[in-house]
Design a protein around this motif. Structure first.
Motif, short mmCIF file in Angstrom:
data_model
loop_
_atom_site.label_atom_id
_atom_site.label_comp_id
_atom_site.label_asym_id
_atom_site.label_seq_id
_atom_site.Cartn_x
_atom_site.Cartn_y
_atom_site.Cartn_z
N ARG A 142 -19.27 5.16 -13.91
CA ARG A 142 -19.64 4.75 -15.27
C ARG A 142 -21.12 4.40 -15.29
NH1 ARG A 142 -14.89 0.26 -15.95
NH2 ARG A 142 -13.12 1.65 -15.72
N ILE A 143 -21.62 4.09 -16.45
CA ILE A 143 -23.03 3.75 -16.61
C ILE A 143 -23.39 2.49 -15.80
CG2 ILE A 143 -22.76 2.38 -18.72
CD1 ILE A 143 -25.60 4.86 -18.11
N ASN A 144 -22.42 1.59 -15.58
CA ASN A 144 -22.69 0.35 -14.84
C ASN A 144 -22.21 0.41 -13.38
OD1 ASN A 144 -19.96 0.30 -15.62
ND2 ASN A 144 -19.91 -1.92 -15.80
N SER A 145 -22.01 1.64 -12.88
CA SER A 145 -21.60 1.82 -11.48
C SER A 145 -22.76 1.55 -10.54
CB SER A 145 -21.11 3.26 -11.25
OG SER A 145 -19.89 3.50 -11.88
N ARG A 146 -22.43 0.91 -9.43
CA ARG A 146 -23.39 0.69 -8.34
C ARG A 146 -22.62 0.75 -7.02
NH1 ARG A 146 -28.55 -1.66 -9.31
NH2 ARG A 146 -28.83 -1.01 -7.14
N LEU A 147 -23.36 0.86 -5.92
CA LEU A 147 -22.78 0.71 -4.60
C LEU A 147 -23.00 -0.73 -4.17
CD1 LEU A 147 -23.93 4.00 -2.84
CD2 LEU A 147 -21.80 3.55 -4.08
N ALA A 148 -21.95 -1.41 -3.76
CA ALA A 148 -22.04 -2.83 -3.42
C ALA A 148 -23.03 -3.08 -2.30
CB ALA A 148 -20.66 -3.38 -3.05
N CYS A 149 -23.21 -2.11 -1.40
CA CYS A 149 -24.15 -2.29 -0.29
C CYS A 149 -25.60 -2.29 -0.77
CB CYS A 149 -23.95 -1.22 0.78
SG CYS A 149 -24.34 0.48 0.27
N GLN A 150 -25.85 -1.77 -1.96
CA GLN A 150 -27.22 -1.67 -2.48
C GLN A 150 -27.52 -2.76 -3.52
OE1 GLN A 150 -29.47 0.79 -1.12
NE2 GLN A 150 -27.73 0.46 0.26
#
Length: 115
Positions: A85-93
């Motif tokens: 989604r537009i608010n997706s991220r990788l938790a490690c980053q």
């Protein structure tokens, strides 16, 4: 000796699978993945948290502007995640910075084999 203050940030983890939300404290320099793992939250991380896969994919519900800008590499892996989604991220980053405010993170179901 200087008295240095390390800013603490609350990270609230919400879960799409119905688990009760949890709030934990993060220090500047810690990633969302670090905080999750240090507090017993199961969050897949096949690459060991080095931005080499998409398994620690999360949604940032609140506080996205307080996180480091998304890199091209992270964006490429997010494109491989399940239901980006537009608010997706990788938790490690998602690393807490000195300017970070409290974060709310939505953890998708973790019952998959990741890339």
């Amino acid at each position: 000796m200087r008295n240095s203050c390390v800013k603490a940030v609350n990270i609230t983890f919400q879960f799409q699978d119905g688990q009760t939300a949890q709030t934990h404290v993060a220090a500047e320099g810690e990633s969302v993945l670090d905080v999750a793992l240090n507090n017993g939250i199961q969050l897949q991380h096949n690459c060991g948290g080095v931005c080499g896969c998409s398994t620690c994919h999360v949604y940032v519900v609140r506080g996205e502007n307080d996180l480091p800008e998304i890199s091209d590499k992270e964006e490429d892996f997010i494109d491989r995640a399940i239901n980006p989604r537009i608010n997706s991220r990788l938790a490690c980053q998602c690393v807490v910075q000195s300017t970070s405010n409290d974060l709310v993170i939505l953890v998708p179901p973790q019952n998959f084999l990741g890339h």
